[in-house]
Design an enzyme around this catalytic site. Structure first.
Site, PDB file in Angstrom:
ATOM      1  CG  HIS A  84      -0.429   0.402   2.477  1.00 46.31           C
ATOM      2  ND1 HIS A  84       0.177  -0.475   3.321  1.00 46.31           N
ATOM      3  CD2 HIS A  84      -0.349   1.603   3.085  1.00 46.31           C
ATOM      4  CE1 HIS A  84       0.602   0.167   4.403  1.00 46.31           C
ATOM      5  NE2 HIS A  84       0.288   1.434   4.286  1.00 46.31           N
ATOM      6  CG  HIS A 113       5.310  -0.912   3.950  1.00 45.02           C
ATOM      7  ND1 HIS A 113       4.544  -1.374   2.908  1.00 45.02           N
ATOM      8  CD2 HIS A 113       4.619  -1.207   5.077  1.00 45.02           C
ATOM      9  CE1 HIS A 113       3.442  -1.928   3.391  1.00 45.02           C
ATOM     10  NE2 HIS A 113       3.461  -1.836   4.704  1.00 45.02           N
ATOM     11  CD  GLU A 165       3.979   2.324  12.024  1.00 47.18           C
ATOM     12  OE1 GLU A 165       2.788   2.433  11.722  1.00 47.18           O
ATOM     13  OE2 GLU A 165       4.562   1.244  12.143  1.00 47.18           O
TER      14      GLU A 165
HETATM   15  C1  BG6 Z   1       1.363  -2.033   7.575  1.00 49.83           C
HETATM   16  C2  BG6 Z   1       2.020  -2.645   8.777  1.00 49.83           C
HETATM   17  O1  BG6 Z   1       1.660  -2.793   6.425  1.00 49.83           O
HETATM   18  O2  BG6 Z   1       1.829  -0.701   7.410  1.00 49.83           O
HETATM   19  C3  BG6 Z   1       1.705  -1.812  10.014  1.00 49.83           C
HETATM   20  O3  BG6 Z   1       1.553  -3.975   8.957  1.00 49.83           O
HETATM   21  C4  BG6 Z   1       2.110  -0.372   9.800  1.00 49.83           C
HETATM   22  O4  BG6 Z   1       2.357  -2.344  11.154  1.00 49.83           O
HETATM   23  C5  BG6 Z   1       1.538   0.166   8.493  1.00 49.83           C
HETATM   24  O5  BG6 Z   1       1.619   0.391  10.895  1.00 49.83           O
HETATM   25  C6  BG6 Z   1       2.113   1.538   8.180  1.00 49.83           C
HETATM   26  O6  BG6 Z   1       1.424   2.092   7.089  1.00 49.83           O
HETATM   27  P1  BG6 Z   1       1.108   3.644   7.031  1.00 49.83           P
HETATM   28  O7  BG6 Z   1       0.465   3.835   5.695  1.00 49.83           O
HETATM   29  O8  BG6 Z   1       0.207   3.942   8.194  1.00 49.83           O
HETATM   30  O9  BG6 Z   1       2.411   4.350   7.173  1.00 49.83           O
END
Ligand code: BG6
Length: 525
Positions: free
Chosen positions: A206, A268, A244
């Site tokens: 994503h 990611h 985070e």
């Molecule tokens: C997810 C992880 O794929 O991505 C999570 O499993 C994480 O642990 C998240 O918090 C972070 O995504 P974003 O878009 O909130 O930065």
């Protein structure tokens, strides 16, 4: 990447408000896991936004498949409640017309993913659709736990649902996590490639749905000024941070067997790494882009434990709130060895990057929420300033703010006005919000739309996923062999373990402060 337009600021504002009306071809979306969190929080809001943008054709419809005992009506109602809360949170009101357009097209199928009967009933509904509306394209969205990916795809294949024809495509979106390590990712690829061809599989990461991530390629390749500097000749090092302010929340069970390295790095963080470090692809064609990413992952040196740091949060204060340590989270073992933080240095063994360290870090419950890439350029020679009061020259740092406060900044040196030669670090800043109308999206819109138009650029190919796992496999193995002995080793709400600072200090470098927004000013006072 479905749209590429060039614009100046005034035009850009208009373009963002009036998206192109190009519609995806009519299709049925079958969502496995339709009663789950992902469907509610991301998939359905993204579909609603696509309706509002005029991207879905009249023949579009949805079949929600799940085990929970619901009817068409109760499923729609639960989604309506969720959408109302979602839209209220953004201080807006639901667009009734768009929402009813979507809910009219929703149907619920109660079924066990393990039972062939679920698939034969689904086949009957799809045949009906085809007879009534002449819509034979089907997108299967696997919004389910990863253990179901293989079995659901096998069942789809057995029921004949993945068979394509000239007038009907069949595609499958697979969510993260794709495998648990290199061996399991390979096994999963082998299993699903027995049923589907590679061009039917859309593996989601994503992060690639984020505008600011897609913009990295535009920044690098649509501008004449950056790419000539983009190499070991001019770049000292690169820092990639995904910090985070959330803990593991209700996901303890999942997180215990996952940890920060698996959860964030080969997917990611490596997507950010690929965008910033890959060679220029010859076009936006899916295979052209994905081939360059894959090559980059193959060029990553194995990451050694000596160049890595893992951490687990202890109790602390995050954004003013007291929080418990990881080991007291629900479904977490009291002596858990799972890491909630990881930082490491990696090298890329190719002509562009040999010798340039890339420092990556990510963690839960850190001091601020920020995802960014900082490219630090080599120091200018100092000789000219020997006879002045200037003690050192501030670094030039190009900082790409992925989220929040999306934008980028470039810091450089300027002469402070006055008789003496004195230098100040100053910055140029670009903020998306100053140029573009805010996009009210959840990040899945482009991904779902691209899948429907058959553009796989933003999705992972089998070999790309495997190359990413391969790059972290040695570290996974080393850490599994020698569990950490010092957990918890950082306080929730801090910048992470001290060992992560030592990792850079060893090289005479330092992390940029988390969430400082723009480069900190260095003054020669
Ligand atoms: C997810 C992880 O794929 O991505 C999570 O499993 C994480 O642990 C998240 O918090 C972070 O995504 P974003 O878009 O909130 O930065």
């Amino acid at each position: 990447m479905s749209t590429v337009t060039t614009s100046v600021p005034e035009v850009a504002t208009t373009a963002a408000r009036a998206p192109s009306s190009r519609q995806a071809p009519p299709a049925t979306l079958a969502i496995f896991g339709s009663a789950g969190d992902l469907t509610k929080r991301l998939v359905v809001p993204a579909l609603y936004n696509l309706v509002r943008a005029g991207r879905l054709a009249d023949g579009f419809s949805i079949i929600g498949v799940d085990i929970s005992d619901q009817t068409d009506e109760s499923w729609r109602n639960s989604l309506t409640e969720m959408m109302q809360a979602f839209v209220r949170a953004g201080a807006g009101a639901i667009d009734e017309q768009a929402w009813s357009w979507l809910t009219r097209r929703m149907r619920y199928l109660r079924g066990d993913f393990a039972q062939p009967e679920t698939y034969s009933r689904l086949a009957t509904i799809l045949e009906e659709r085809e007879r009534q509306n002449n819509v034979a394209n089907v997108l299967f969205y696997l919004a389910v736990a990863d253990r179901f990916f293989g079995p659901v795809i096998e069942q789809l294949g057995r029921a004949g649902l993945t068979r394509q024809s000239d007038h009907a495509w069949r595609r499958v979106i697979v969510e993260k996590p794709f495998g648990h390590d290199l061996a399991s990712a390979k096994a999963l690829n082998a299993q699903i490639l027995k049923v589907l061809s590679e061009d039917q599989i859309y593996r989601i990461d994503h992060f690639l749905g984020k505008e600011t991530v897609q913009n990295i390629l535009v920044l690098r390749f649509a501008n004449g000024i950056f790419e000539p500097l983009w190499s070991r000749e001019h770049i000292d090092h690169v820092q990639i941070t995904a910090a985070e302010t959330v803990g593991v929340e209700h996901r303890g069970r999942f997180y215990e067997r996952t940890g920060a390295l698996r959860d964030m790095v080969p997917n990611h963080l490596f997507q950010l790494l690929a965008m910033i470090a890959m060679e220029p692809p010859i076009s936006f064609d899916a295979d052209a882009v994905r081939a360059k990413k894959t090559e980059l992952f193959h060029a990553i040196h194995s990451i050694s434990p000596a160049n890595s740091v893992r951490g687990q949060y202890g109790a602390g204060v995050v954004l003013g709130r007291h929080v418990a340590d990881y080991r007291h989270e629900p479904d977490v073992a009291p002596d858990s060895k799972t890491e909630t933080y990881v930082a490491f240095k990696l090298g890329i063994d190719n002509w562009r990057w040999a010798g340039v360290p890339f420092y990556l870090r990510t963690g839960k419950y850190l001091s601020a929420r920020t995802t960014e890439i900082a490219v630090q350029f080599r120091q200018a020679p100092y000789a000219l300033f020997r006879g002045t009061s200037v003690e050192h020259l501030p670094a030039n740092i190009l900082r790409l703010r992925i989220q929040p406060d999306e934008g980028l900044s470039l810091s450089f040196s300027a002469k402070r006005p006055g008789e003496e030669i004195e230098i100040d670090g100053v910055e140029m800043n670009f903020a998306y919000r100053d140029y573009f109308a805010p996009l009210r999206t959840v990040g899945y819109e482009t991904l779902i739309y691209d899948c429907m138009i058959g553009d796989a650029t933003l999705f992972q190919r089998a070999d790309t996923v495997e190359a990413a796992w391969r790059a972290v496999q040695d570290l996974l193995d080393a850490w599994a062999r020698a569990p950490a002995g010092d957990f918890p080793n950082y306080a929730a709400g801090s910048a992470g373990p001290e060992a992560a600072d030592r990792l850079l200090a060893r090289d005479g470098r330092a992390w940029l402060p988390i969430g400082a927004g723009h480069p900190h000013r260095e003054r020669n006072e």
